[in-house]
Design a protein around this motif. Structure first.
Motif, PDB file in Angstrom:
ATOM      1  N   PRO A  56      10.896 -49.816  11.409  1.00 19.62           N
ATOM      2  CA  PRO A  56      10.479 -51.093  11.984  1.00 19.62           C
ATOM      3  C   PRO A  56       9.684 -51.923  10.987  1.00 19.62           C
ATOM      4  O   PRO A  56       8.758 -51.447  10.371  1.00 19.62           O
ATOM      5  CB  PRO A  56       9.620 -50.672  13.169  1.00 19.62           C
ATOM      6  N   MET A  57      10.074 -53.149  10.786  1.00 19.96           N
ATOM      7  CA  MET A  57       9.387 -54.089   9.923  1.00 19.96           C
ATOM      8  C   MET A  57       9.713 -55.470  10.477  1.00 19.96           C
ATOM      9  O   MET A  57      10.888 -55.775  10.705  1.00 19.96           O
ATOM     10  CB  MET A  57       9.884 -53.952   8.481  1.00 19.96           C
ATOM     11  N   PRO A  58       8.725 -56.282  10.748  1.00 19.69           N
ATOM     12  CA  PRO A  58       8.989 -57.580  11.387  1.00 19.69           C
ATOM     13  C   PRO A  58      10.073 -58.374  10.661  1.00 19.69           C
ATOM     14  O   PRO A  58       9.956 -58.668   9.480  1.00 19.69           O
ATOM     15  CB  PRO A  58       7.634 -58.280  11.303  1.00 19.69           C
ATOM     16  N   GLY A  59      11.162 -58.676  11.376  1.00 17.74           N
ATOM     17  CA  GLY A  59      12.249 -59.463  10.807  1.00 17.74           C
ATOM     18  C   GLY A  59      13.293 -58.665  10.072  1.00 17.74           C
ATOM     19  O   GLY A  59      14.312 -59.214   9.661  1.00 17.74           O
ATOM     20  N   TYR A  60      13.062 -57.379   9.888  1.00 19.91           N
ATOM     21  CA  TYR A  60      13.988 -56.540   9.129  1.00 19.91           C
ATOM     22  C   TYR A  60      14.385 -55.308   9.939  1.00 19.91           C
ATOM     23  O   TYR A  60      13.567 -54.722  10.646  1.00 19.91           O
ATOM     24  CB  TYR A  60      13.354 -56.066   7.809  1.00 19.91           C
ATOM     25  N   ASP A  61      15.643 -54.922   9.789  1.00 17.58           N
ATOM     26  CA  ASP A  61      16.134 -53.675  10.372  1.00 17.58           C
ATOM     27  C   ASP A  61      16.578 -52.803   9.206  1.00 17.58           C
ATOM     28  O   ASP A  61      17.719 -52.851   8.755  1.00 17.58           O
ATOM     29  CB  ASP A  61      17.301 -53.963  11.328  1.00 17.58           C
ATOM     30  N   VAL A  62      15.639 -51.997   8.691  1.00 22.27           N
ATOM     31  CA  VAL A  62      15.880 -51.168   7.508  1.00 22.27           C
ATOM     32  C   VAL A  62      16.411 -49.811   7.945  1.00 22.27           C
ATOM     33  O   VAL A  62      15.825 -49.160   8.813  1.00 22.27           O
ATOM     34  CB  VAL A  62      14.591 -50.985   6.684  1.00 22.27           C
ATOM     35  N   GLN A  63      17.520 -49.386   7.337  1.00 18.89           N
ATOM     36  CA  GLN A  63      18.102 -48.101   7.671  1.00 18.89           C
ATOM     37  C   GLN A  63      18.469 -47.335   6.412  1.00 18.89           C
ATOM     38  O   GLN A  63      18.637 -47.919   5.332  1.00 18.89           O
ATOM     39  CB  GLN A  63      19.341 -48.292   8.558  1.00 18.89           C
ATOM     40  N   VAL A  64      18.600 -46.021   6.577  1.00 19.11           N
ATOM     41  CA  VAL A  64      19.035 -45.148   5.497  1.00 19.11           C
ATOM     42  C   VAL A  64      20.428 -44.653   5.857  1.00 19.11           C
ATOM     43  O   VAL A  64      20.620 -44.033   6.910  1.00 19.11           O
ATOM     44  CB  VAL A  64      18.066 -43.966   5.304  1.00 19.11           C
ATOM     45  N   LEU A  65      21.408 -44.942   4.979  1.00 23.92           N
ATOM     46  CA  LEU A  65      22.815 -44.694   5.293  1.00 23.92           C
ATOM     47  C   LEU A  65      23.431 -43.690   4.333  1.00 23.92           C
ATOM     48  O   LEU A  65      23.018 -43.569   3.181  1.00 23.92           O
ATOM     49  CB  LEU A  65      23.605 -46.005   5.216  1.00 23.92           C
ATOM     50  N   ASP A  66      24.473 -42.994   4.839  1.00 27.25           N
ATOM     51  CA  ASP A  66      25.249 -42.138   3.956  1.00 27.25           C
ATOM     52  C   ASP A  66      26.383 -42.950   3.342  1.00 27.25           C
ATOM     53  O   ASP A  66      26.476 -44.165   3.551  1.00 27.25           O
ATOM     54  CB  ASP A  66      25.778 -40.905   4.700  1.00 27.25           C
ATOM     55  N   ASP A  67      27.273 -42.301   2.599  1.00 29.38           N
ATOM     56  CA  ASP A  67      28.327 -43.026   1.886  1.00 29.38           C
ATOM     57  C   ASP A  67      29.325 -43.706   2.815  1.00 29.38           C
ATOM     58  O   ASP A  67      30.021 -44.641   2.414  1.00 29.38           O
ATOM     59  CB  ASP A  67      29.078 -42.079   0.943  1.00 29.38           C
ATOM     60  N   SER A  68      29.405 -43.244   4.067  1.00 30.52           N
ATOM     61  CA  SER A  68      30.316 -43.857   5.037  1.00 30.52           C
ATOM     62  C   SER A  68      29.604 -44.870   5.923  1.00 30.52           C
ATOM     63  O   SER A  68      30.115 -45.236   6.978  1.00 30.52           O
ATOM     64  CB  SER A  68      30.990 -42.780   5.893  1.00 30.52           C
ATOM     65  N   ALA A  69      28.417 -45.311   5.503  1.00 30.39           N
ATOM     66  CA  ALA A  69      27.631 -46.337   6.201  1.00 30.39           C
ATOM     67  C   ALA A  69      27.097 -45.865   7.542  1.00 30.39           C
ATOM     68  O   ALA A  69      26.787 -46.678   8.418  1.00 30.39           O
ATOM     69  CB  ALA A  69      28.443 -47.626   6.377  1.00 30.39           C
ATOM     70  N   GLN A  70      26.943 -44.546   7.721  1.00 30.27           N
ATOM     71  CA  GLN A  70      26.371 -44.003   8.943  1.00 30.27           C
ATOM     72  C   GLN A  70      24.908 -43.631   8.713  1.00 30.27           C
ATOM     73  O   GLN A  70      24.559 -43.086   7.664  1.00 30.27           O
ATOM     74  CB  GLN A  70      27.155 -42.769   9.399  1.00 30.27           C
ATOM     75  N   PRO A  71      24.028 -43.925   9.687  1.00 34.83           N
ATOM     76  CA  PRO A  71      22.613 -43.562   9.535  1.00 34.83           C
ATOM     77  C   PRO A  71      22.441 -42.054   9.392  1.00 34.83           C
ATOM     78  O   PRO A  71      23.150 -41.270  10.021  1.00 34.83           O
ATOM     79  CB  PRO A  71      21.984 -44.064  10.843  1.00 34.83           C
ATOM     80  N   VAL A  72      21.516 -41.650   8.556  1.00 33.98           N
ATOM     81  CA  VAL A  72      21.244 -40.231   8.348  1.00 33.98           C
ATOM     82  C   VAL A  72      19.998 -39.832   9.135  1.00 33.98           C
ATOM     83  O   VAL A  72      19.224 -40.686   9.585  1.00 33.98           O
ATOM     84  CB  VAL A  72      21.051 -39.914   6.859  1.00 33.98           C
ATOM     85  N   ALA A  73      19.806 -38.554   9.290  1.00 32.03           N
ATOM     86  CA  ALA A  73      18.655 -38.044  10.038  1.00 32.03           C
ATOM     87  C   ALA A  73      17.381 -38.161   9.207  1.00 32.03           C
ATOM     88  O   ALA A  73      17.421 -38.355   7.985  1.00 32.03           O
ATOM     89  CB  ALA A  73      18.903 -36.587  10.418  1.00 32.03           C
ATOM     90  N   ALA A  74      16.260 -38.022   9.857  1.00 32.00           N
ATOM     91  CA  ALA A  74      14.971 -38.062   9.168  1.00 32.00           C
ATOM     92  C   ALA A  74      14.915 -36.966   8.116  1.00 32.00           C
ATOM     93  O   ALA A  74      15.343 -35.834   8.344  1.00 32.00           O
ATOM     94  CB  ALA A  74      13.831 -37.887  10.169  1.00 32.00           C
ATOM     95  N   GLY A  75      14.402 -37.303   6.938  1.00 33.16           N
ATOM     96  CA  GLY A  75      14.271 -36.341   5.861  1.00 33.16           C
ATOM     97  C   GLY A  75      15.475 -36.227   4.965  1.00 33.16           C
ATOM     98  O   GLY A  75      15.413 -35.569   3.928  1.00 33.16           O
ATOM     99  N   VAL A  76      16.578 -36.864   5.346  1.00 30.32           N
ATOM    100  CA  VAL A  76      17.797 -36.811   4.537  1.00 30.32           C
ATOM    101  C   VAL A  76      17.862 -38.052   3.656  1.00 30.32           C
ATOM    102  O   VAL A  76      17.714 -39.181   4.138  1.00 30.32           O
ATOM    103  CB  VAL A  76      19.058 -36.738   5.429  1.00 30.32           C
TER     104      VAL A  76
END
Length: 225
Positions: free
Chosen positions: A11-31
């Motif tokens: 969460p960041m005001p105005g931004y939706d920051v995500q961590v993605l794998d090579d297929s553009a899918q979100p990864v789990a915490a710590g990955v």
């Protein structure tokens, strides 16, 4: 504001920051994965490159459709904190494992005889990529290069583990750099893989690339046997 454990969204005001794998899918915490921002970006952010709209789209919007690719790699921990670990072009894929060359360089730099180092990923038919280290030794290090390399391989196994698959390194006198001091890893990769490459306009000393080529050829890379 921390995020719910396991959630990939920061969460960041105005931004939706995500961590993605090579297929553009979100990864789990710590990955670890690629850090991207879901479109649309908030007002005031970079919307294009001057007179280079196509290059902007290719560089930042095409890899992960619907996201702006930051070029950074990292992960979100279970408390919701975002960790920036490396640039994505400094992350190599070894048998499906995403590994930071920067983390490997930290390990090598911890060896008492290593003054400077660099790690690149070279093509591997079986594993996709394989790490290769370049070691510049301290001036007072009067030891056999093979001995130092063996110790560095052992050190990598202890610090990062067998997953790093770090088995090769070569001792060189110096590393190719730009005039501002940036190591030319991309050019080194192309030379190692036998790809066509151009002399970087910003290189400090072009002769160093000849030295790197000879070192790689001695290992059977860059067209060597």
């Amino acid at each position: 504001m921390p995020i719910k454990p396991g959630s990939p969204t920061v969460p960041m005001p105005g931004y939706d920051v995500q961590v993605l794998d090579d297929s553009a899918q979100p990864v789990a915490a710590g990955v670890e994965g690629a850090i991207a921002i879901r479109l649309p970006l908030p007002p005031g952010t970079l919307s294009t490159l001057w007179n280079a709209e196509a290059r902007f789209v290719k560089s930042y919007l095409s890899h992960f459709p619907g996201f702006y690719e930051t070029g950074d790699a990292g992960y979100v921990d279970e408390d919701g904190y975002l960790y920036i670990m490396a640039r994505t072009d400094d992350v190599i894929n070894v048998a499906g494992h995403r590994l930071s060359t920067g983390a490997m360089e930290e390990v090598l730099a911890g060896h008492k005889d290593v003054a400077e180092c660099a790690v690149i990923g070279v093509s591997d038919d079986l594993k996709g990529q394989s790490p290769l280290g370049f070691l510049c030794l301290n001036k007072g290090a009067n030891r056999e290069a093979a001995e130092v390399v063996a110790e560095c391989v052992k050190l990598m196994r202890e610090k990062i583990g067998p997953v790093a698959d770090f088995k090769r390194a070569v001792v060189v006198e110096r590393l190719p750099k730009t005039r501002s001091g940036k190591i030319l890893r991309g050019t080194m990769v192309k030379i190692a893989d036998g790809q066509d490459w151009k002399m970087p306009a910003t290189i400090d000393d072009p002769a160093i690339l000849d030295e790197i080529t000879l070192a790689l050829q001695s290992m059977g890379l860059a067209g060597g046997k």
